[in-house]
Design a protein around this motif. Structure first.
Motif, mmCIF file in Angstrom:
data_model
loop_
_atom_site.group_PDB
_atom_site.id
_atom_site.type_symbol
_atom_site.label_atom_id
_atom_site.label_comp_id
_atom_site.label_asym_id
_atom_site.label_seq_id
_atom_site.Cartn_x
_atom_site.Cartn_y
_atom_site.Cartn_z
ATOM 1 N N ILE A 1 0.839 -1.201 0.000
ATOM 2 C CA ILE A 1 0.000 0.000 0.000
ATOM 3 C C ILE A 1 0.876 1.254 0.000
ATOM 4 C CG2 ILE A 1 -1.712 1.320 1.310
ATOM 5 C CD1 ILE A 1 -2.932 -1.123 0.067
ATOM 6 N N LYS A 2 1.941 1.238 0.797
ATOM 7 C CA LYS A 2 2.867 2.373 0.825
ATOM 8 C C LYS A 2 3.503 2.578 -0.544
ATOM 9 C CE LYS A 2 6.960 4.217 3.187
ATOM 10 N NZ LYS A 2 7.982 3.964 4.241
ATOM 11 N N GLY A 3 3.874 1.482 -1.195
ATOM 12 C CA GLY A 3 4.466 1.584 -2.531
ATOM 13 C C GLY A 3 3.515 2.193 -3.542
ATOM 14 N N ILE A 4 2.226 1.821 -3.448
ATOM 15 C CA ILE A 4 1.207 2.414 -4.311
ATOM 16 C C ILE A 4 1.121 3.916 -4.071
ATOM 17 C CG2 ILE A 4 -1.308 2.608 -4.580
ATOM 18 C CD1 ILE A 4 -0.300 0.318 -6.172
ATOM 19 N N GLU A 5 1.108 4.302 -2.793
ATOM 20 C CA GLU A 5 0.866 5.698 -2.441
ATOM 21 C C GLU A 5 2.102 6.583 -2.591
ATOM 22 O OE1 GLU A 5 -2.679 4.645 0.778
ATOM 23 O OE2 GLU A 5 -0.807 5.556 1.482
ATOM 24 N N SER A 6 3.267 5.981 -2.683
ATOM 25 C CA SER A 6 4.489 6.762 -2.890
ATOM 26 C C SER A 6 4.862 6.857 -4.357
ATOM 27 C CB SER A 6 5.650 6.134 -2.108
ATOM 28 O OG SER A 6 5.993 4.868 -2.662
ATOM 29 N N GLY A 7 4.195 6.075 -5.190
ATOM 30 C CA GLY A 7 4.530 6.058 -6.611
ATOM 31 C C GLY A 7 5.587 5.036 -6.966
ATOM 32 N N ALA A 8 6.103 4.291 -5.953
ATOM 33 C CA ALA A 8 7.105 3.264 -6.247
ATOM 34 C C ALA A 8 6.498 2.130 -7.051
ATOM 35 C CB ALA A 8 7.703 2.721 -4.943
ATOM 36 N N ILE A 9 5.194 1.886 -6.857
ATOM 37 C CA ILE A 9 4.467 0.893 -7.640
ATOM 38 C C ILE A 9 3.466 1.648 -8.505
ATOM 39 C CG2 ILE A 9 2.912 -1.101 -7.552
ATOM 40 C CD1 ILE A 9 4.057 -1.765 -4.829
ATOM 41 N N GLY A 10 3.426 1.344 -9.766
ATOM 42 C CA GLY A 10 2.508 2.034 -10.658
ATOM 43 C C GLY A 10 1.092 1.513 -10.539
ATOM 44 N N LEU A 11 0.286 1.826 -11.533
ATOM 45 C CA LEU A 11 -1.096 1.352 -11.544
ATOM 46 C C LEU A 11 -1.133 -0.167 -11.459
ATOM 47 C CD1 LEU A 11 -2.747 3.502 -14.351
ATOM 48 C CD2 LEU A 11 -3.464 3.440 -11.969
#
Length: 407
Positions: free
Chosen positions: A43-53
């Motif tokens: 979830i953190k990766g999603i919200e930081s932009g480290a993980i894309g869509l």
């Protein structure tokens, strides 16, 4: 001319929208992650932009959790159809016909012997793991192989039938692998179920273990609950002896399956506990050992640690593993290409577009169809071609087009 009141507000990114949506419903990252089967780090990766869509099914789950529409999360970001639709192989219709054609009357031809069928299945595995377009080569063999193993299984009795059923289970494994990442999820489930049924009818713990490994892959890709995946693998592992090389390899493979299942949902402690068991099994088999078609061995266990770190959103640790890997110890072009894609995924998590594209290019030269049908590659390449750093856009666009992806 209308009065200007300063610059227009910047368009919110997907990451910012996802964070705002979670905050709006008052969920913590651990709770949100648990409800969609992912870790707080994801979830953190999603919200930081480290993980894309994420893929569309996960976007739908997040939108439902956050009580909003998918469009509220994506905003004006376009979801390219090529990123979320699975491409169909030209051989898919023929394989589908072979799986859904039922012979209700005995054939006139004598069935092939179990020895001949095992030799044909073994040759098909060599093609699957070999260089070049492995899916195309196996697709050409599958219809006859499925028909002939089925005919023999219906004709033989006793020991010959059980041996034929083991060959049939392996033929279904190949069909399951061919169908993976194509628009035929119902056929992937069908082949997995048939391979397990054949293995159980053969009363073969080895065949059951192989079927459990490939069913575990299906469950992970479908985001099924980890507990169901773990239970299947552990039940199959309990049937195996560890004082026999062949059975030890399959026992270690199932420990690896459990490790991957726990890593997928962010349960790091359990994931690494089972990875250690797989690593111990690989060590007992010897540094040079690799199973002839399951490919279990030292190289495979070490390489899957990279996938586990990626799933745990630990790209730095993933790249430490990558730096120490010798992929030449993995005797499969398809596996090596997959692990190169995982290296690319780790660099992508760190926003390193140049390395991402370079590794995907290397994966393509290793096994073109592995990259073409890999969902991560299909998502990241069109995105880099459109919005990546200028230094990588042309290369990303060229590679995407070579692989038949819309950009």
């Amino acid at each position: 001319m209308p009065e200007q009141h300063g610059p227009a507000p910047a368009q919110q990114t997907f990451a910012q929208r996802a964070r705002a949506a979670r905050d709006r419903v008052g969920l913590t990252r651990p709770v949100a992650g648990g409800l969609v089967g992912r870790s707080p780090e994801w979830i953190k990766g999603i919200e930081s932009g480290a993980i894309g869509l994420p893929r569309l099914p996960m976007l739908i789950r997040l939108a439902a959790l956050y009580e909003c529409d998918v469009a509220d999360l994506t905003g004006d970001d376009r979801i390219a159809a090529a990123s979320y639709t699975k491409t169909a192989h030209a051989g898919l219709p023929a394989v589908k016909r072979a799986l859904t054609t039922y012979r209700l009357t005995p054939g006139d031809a004598e069935p092939h012997s179990a020895e001949v069928l095992h030799a044909r299945v073994g040759q098909a595995w060599k093609l699957w793991h070999g260089a070049g377009d492995h899916r195309s080569r196996v697709a050409a063999l599958l219809p006859d192989l499925l028909a002939d193993t089925g005919h023999a299984a219906r004709t033989f009795e006793g020991v010959d039938r059980r041996r034929t059923l083991v060959a049939q289970a392996q033929a279904y494994h190949l069909a399951q692998l061919f169908l993976a990442f194509q628009p035929a999820p119902e056929l992937v489930m069908l082949t997995g179920d048939r391979s397990m049924t054949a293995a159980q009818d053969a009363d073969s713990p080895r065949a059951i273990a192989g079927a459990a490994w490939y069913m575990n892959h299906f469950y992970r890709d479908a985001n099924e609950a980890a507990d169901a995946r773990v239970e299947l693998a552990e039940q199959a592992a309990s049937l195996l002896r560890q004082d026999d090389e062949e059975q030890l390899a399959r026992w270690g493979l199932l420990q690896l399956a459990v490790a991957l299942s726990f890593a997928k949902v962010g349960r790091a402690g359990l994931a690494w506990r089972y990875w250690d068991r797989a690593s111990d099994a690989a060590g007992r088999l010897g540094e040079e050992y690799a199973h002839p078609w399951l490919v279990f061995g030292r190289g495979m266990v070490d390489a899957y640690a990279l996938t586990m770190h990626n799933d745990l959103v630990q790209p730095g640790k993933a790249l430490e593993v990558a730096a120490a890997l010798d992929l030449d110890t993995v005797p499969s072009h398809t596996r090596r290409a997959y692990h190169l894609i995982e290296m690319a995924r780790a660099h992508g998590l760190r926003g390193e577009g140049v390395a991402t594209v370079a590794l995907l290019q290397k994966a393509r030269s290793t096994s073109p169809e592995t990259v073409r049908f890999n969902m991560h590659a299909r998502m990241v390449l069109p995105e880099l071609a459109r919005t990546g750093p200028r230094t990588v856009r042309d290369d990303a666009r060229s590679l995407a087009r070579e692989l038949g992806m819309a950009v």
